[in-house]
Motif scaffolding. Sequence first.
Motif, PDB file in Angstrom:
ATOM      1  N   GLY A  23       0.024  -9.094   6.574  1.00  0.00           N
ATOM      2  CA  GLY A  23      -0.651  -7.808   6.135  1.00  0.00           C
ATOM      3  C   GLY A  23       0.337  -7.370   4.904  1.00  0.00           C
ATOM      4  O   GLY A  23       1.601  -7.595   5.098  1.00  0.00           O
ATOM      5  N   PRO A  24      -0.028  -6.621   3.867  1.00  0.00           N
ATOM      6  CA  PRO A  24       0.690  -5.865   2.926  1.00  0.00           C
ATOM      7  C   PRO A  24       1.594  -5.145   3.616  1.00  0.00           C
ATOM      8  O   PRO A  24       1.232  -4.356   4.830  1.00  0.00           O
ATOM      9  N   ALA A  25       2.657  -4.642   3.085  1.00  0.00           N
ATOM     10  CA  ALA A  25       3.506  -3.480   3.561  1.00  0.00           C
ATOM     11  C   ALA A  25       3.138  -2.277   2.986  1.00  0.00           C
ATOM     12  O   ALA A  25       2.304  -2.021   2.358  1.00  0.00           O
ATOM     13  N   ILE A  26       3.487  -1.204   3.833  1.00  0.00           N
ATOM     14  CA  ILE A  26       3.017   0.298   3.676  1.00  0.00           C
ATOM     15  C   ILE A  26       4.256   1.039   3.459  1.00  0.00           C
ATOM     16  O   ILE A  26       5.165   0.966   3.994  1.00  0.00           O
ATOM     17  N   TRP A  27       4.206   1.722   2.385  1.00  0.00           N
ATOM     18  CA  TRP A  27       5.331   2.847   1.979  1.00  0.00           C
ATOM     19  C   TRP A  27       4.863   4.109   1.878  1.00  0.00           C
ATOM     20  O   TRP A  27       3.637   4.179   1.522  1.00  0.00           O
ATOM     21  N   PHE A  28       5.724   5.167   1.785  1.00  0.00           N
ATOM     22  CA  PHE A  28       5.404   6.439   1.614  1.00  0.00           C
ATOM     23  C   PHE A  28       6.078   7.070   0.628  1.00  0.00           C
ATOM     24  O   PHE A  28       7.137   7.063   0.404  1.00  0.00           O
ATOM     25  N   GLN A  29       5.118   7.829  -0.358  1.00  0.00           N
ATOM     26  CA  GLN A  29       5.839   8.645  -1.493  1.00  0.00           C
ATOM     27  C   GLN A  29       5.460  10.087  -1.128  1.00  0.00           C
ATOM     28  O   GLN A  29       4.651  10.645  -0.966  1.00  0.00           O
ATOM     29  N   GLN A  30       6.853  10.589  -1.550  1.00  0.00           N
ATOM     30  CA  GLN A  30       7.090  11.894  -1.375  1.00  0.00           C
ATOM     31  C   GLN A  30       6.113  12.944  -2.433  1.00  0.00           C
ATOM     32  O   GLN A  30       6.530  12.623  -3.362  1.00  0.00           O
ATOM     33  N   MET A  31       5.449  13.654  -2.094  1.00  0.00           N
ATOM     34  CA  MET A  31       4.680  14.664  -2.863  1.00  0.00           C
ATOM     35  C   MET A  31       5.347  16.067  -3.023  1.00  0.00           C
ATOM     36  O   MET A  31       5.851  16.252  -2.057  1.00  0.00           O
ATOM     37  N   ALA A  32       5.377  16.372  -4.127  1.00  0.00           N
ATOM     38  CA  ALA A  32       5.878  17.801  -4.366  1.00  0.00           C
ATOM     39  C   ALA A  32       4.871  19.043  -3.983  1.00  0.00           C
ATOM     40  O   ALA A  32       5.298  19.944  -3.654  1.00  0.00           O
ATOM     41  N   ALA A  33       3.675  18.740  -4.275  1.00  0.00           N
ATOM     42  CA  ALA A  33       2.631  19.632  -4.230  1.00  0.00           C
ATOM     43  C   ALA A  33       1.235  18.999  -4.081  1.00  0.00           C
ATOM     44  O   ALA A  33       1.041  17.776  -4.470  1.00  0.00           O
ATOM     45  N   PRO A  34       0.305  19.727  -3.156  1.00  0.00           N
ATOM     46  CA  PRO A  34      -0.971  18.861  -3.104  1.00  0.00           C
ATOM     47  C   PRO A  34      -1.728  18.733  -4.396  1.00  0.00           C
ATOM     48  O   PRO A  34      -1.614  19.231  -5.276  1.00  0.00           O
ATOM     49  N   ARG A  35      -2.338  17.220  -4.413  1.00  0.00           N
ATOM     50  CA  ARG A  35      -3.229  17.044  -5.504  1.00  0.00           C
ATOM     51  C   ARG A  35      -4.587  16.632  -4.862  1.00  0.00           C
ATOM     52  O   ARG A  35      -4.785  15.319  -4.823  1.00  0.00           O
ATOM     53  N   PRO A  36      -5.322  17.531  -4.756  1.00  0.00           N
ATOM     54  CA  PRO A  36      -6.728  17.360  -4.069  1.00  0.00           C
ATOM     55  C   PRO A  36      -7.535  16.555  -4.809  1.00  0.00           C
ATOM     56  O   PRO A  36      -8.565  15.777  -4.703  1.00  0.00           O
ATOM     57  N   GLN A  37      -7.316  16.403  -6.488  1.00  0.00           N
ATOM     58  CA  GLN A  37      -8.231  15.741  -7.189  1.00  0.00           C
ATOM     59  C   GLN A  37      -7.887  14.289  -7.448  1.00  0.00           C
ATOM     60  O   GLN A  37      -8.242  13.633  -8.247  1.00  0.00           O
ATOM     61  N   ARG A  38      -6.561  13.751  -6.915  1.00  0.00           N
ATOM     62  CA  ARG A  38      -5.976  12.605  -7.213  1.00  0.00           C
ATOM     63  C   ARG A  38      -6.105  11.751  -5.811  1.00  0.00           C
ATOM     64  O   ARG A  38      -5.880  11.996  -4.882  1.00  0.00           O
ATOM     65  N   ASN A  39      -6.461  10.509  -6.247  1.00  0.00           N
ATOM     66  CA  ASN A  39      -6.331   9.416  -5.198  1.00  0.00           C
ATOM     67  C   ASN A  39      -4.974   9.387  -4.654  1.00  0.00           C
ATOM     68  O   ASN A  39      -4.090   9.095  -5.414  1.00  0.00           O
TER      69      ASN A  39
ATOM     70  N   ILE B  68       0.834  -1.073   0.104  1.00  0.00           N
ATOM     71  CA  ILE B  68       0.060   0.063   0.025  1.00  0.00           C
ATOM     72  C   ILE B  68       0.930   1.387   0.059  1.00  0.00           C
ATOM     73  O   ILE B  68       1.615   1.499   0.839  1.00  0.00           O
ATOM     74  N   ALA B  69       0.812   2.017  -0.926  1.00  0.00           N
ATOM     75  CA  ALA B  69       1.570   3.120  -1.077  1.00  0.00           C
ATOM     76  C   ALA B  69       0.517   4.450  -0.718  1.00  0.00           C
ATOM     77  O   ALA B  69      -0.304   4.676  -1.260  1.00  0.00           O
ATOM     78  N   ILE B  70       1.257   5.653   0.180  1.00  0.00           N
ATOM     79  CA  ILE B  70       0.585   6.485   0.642  1.00  0.00           C
ATOM     80  C   ILE B  70       1.088   7.757   0.271  1.00  0.00           C
ATOM     81  O   ILE B  70       2.279   7.790   0.469  1.00  0.00           O
ATOM     82  N   ASP B  71       0.652   8.670  -0.540  1.00  0.00           N
ATOM     83  CA  ASP B  71       1.275  10.020  -1.130  1.00  0.00           C
ATOM     84  C   ASP B  71       1.027  10.719   0.245  1.00  0.00           C
ATOM     85  O   ASP B  71       0.187  11.035   0.771  1.00  0.00           O
ATOM     86  N   ALA B  72       2.064  11.474   0.506  1.00  0.00           N
ATOM     87  CA  ALA B  72       2.053  12.615   1.519  1.00  0.00           C
ATOM     88  C   ALA B  72       3.054  13.777   1.336  1.00  0.00           C
ATOM     89  O   ALA B  72       4.215  13.728   0.834  1.00  0.00           O
ATOM     90  N   MET B  73       2.469  14.944   2.085  1.00  0.00           N
ATOM     91  CA  MET B  73       3.341  15.917   1.662  1.00  0.00           C
ATOM     92  C   MET B  73       4.353  15.945   3.084  1.00  0.00           C
ATOM     93  O   MET B  73       5.493  16.541   2.933  1.00  0.00           O
ATOM     94  N   ASP B  74       3.908  15.601   4.034  1.00  0.00           N
ATOM     95  CA  ASP B  74       4.810  15.413   5.536  1.00  0.00           C
ATOM     96  C   ASP B  74       4.839  13.937   5.931  1.00  0.00           C
ATOM     97  O   ASP B  74       4.055  13.673   6.643  1.00  0.00           O
ATOM     98  N   ILE B  75       5.780  13.130   5.146  1.00  0.00           N
ATOM     99  CA  ILE B  75       5.761  11.833   5.462  1.00  0.00           C
ATOM    100  C   ILE B  75       6.218  11.536   7.111  1.00  0.00           C
ATOM    101  O   ILE B  75       5.355  10.638   7.778  1.00  0.00           O
TER     102      ILE B  75
END
Length: 225
Positions: A153-169, A113-120
């Motif tokens: 359970g599945p692993a979780i990792w975090f992907q750094q976002m460069a800018a907010p993307r409110p319309q994207r999952n 499971i990949a979670i995009d975040a501005m502040d990981i």
Amino acid sequence: MTASSGRPSRQEISDAVAGVGWRLVLGAIYIDVEVASLAQGAEVATRAVRAVGEDGQGHLSVDIRARQVVLRLQSATQWAVTGLDIALAHTISAALTGHGLRFGRGSVQALEIAIDAMDIAGVRPFWKAVTGYVDEPGPSDLSDGLIDPSGHGPAIWFQQMAAPRPQRNRIHLDVDVPHDAAAERVAAALAAGGTLLSDSAAPAFWVLADAEGNEVCVCTWQGRD
């Protein structure tokens, strides 16, 4: 070997175990053994455990089902495939060969499971607490990875976002498959109504989306060394 770690590279691992039925997926090697019953599955597991002996402690894990046994090798201390794991794979395959068993490929995969975040650093503690997961014990393909301590359970990792993307999952799945199964999996997803968003990073990963734009990546070990 990789220059930084002294461990086998992904290519070296894949080349070393492909001939005996194992496949590299997300930092571990797997073999899927077809069985006719739980009893036969238990026999397969026993043969594997006896074959590796004490050397298998902290390396071999076994998942027994009614129709298959999935064997997994990875160093629990290095969180990676080592030379010993490669040797154990050959030992296990030799022990199982000649007993009328078939090595399959259907269940060899791993889910992330990949979670995009501005502040990981700000969101990671929440996900660690709410899932009961623990810190990944060593370096691997995961970024800031969290893992299920029970190994289910599945692993979780975090992907750094460069800018907010409110319309994207901002949460997507990564499905890690053997390198020789990726094209078939991508084709099946497209035939089922999916869209290919990007293959620029292939064969490391293909980015797909369902009919409503929800994203998933089909990933392999290739293109990462």
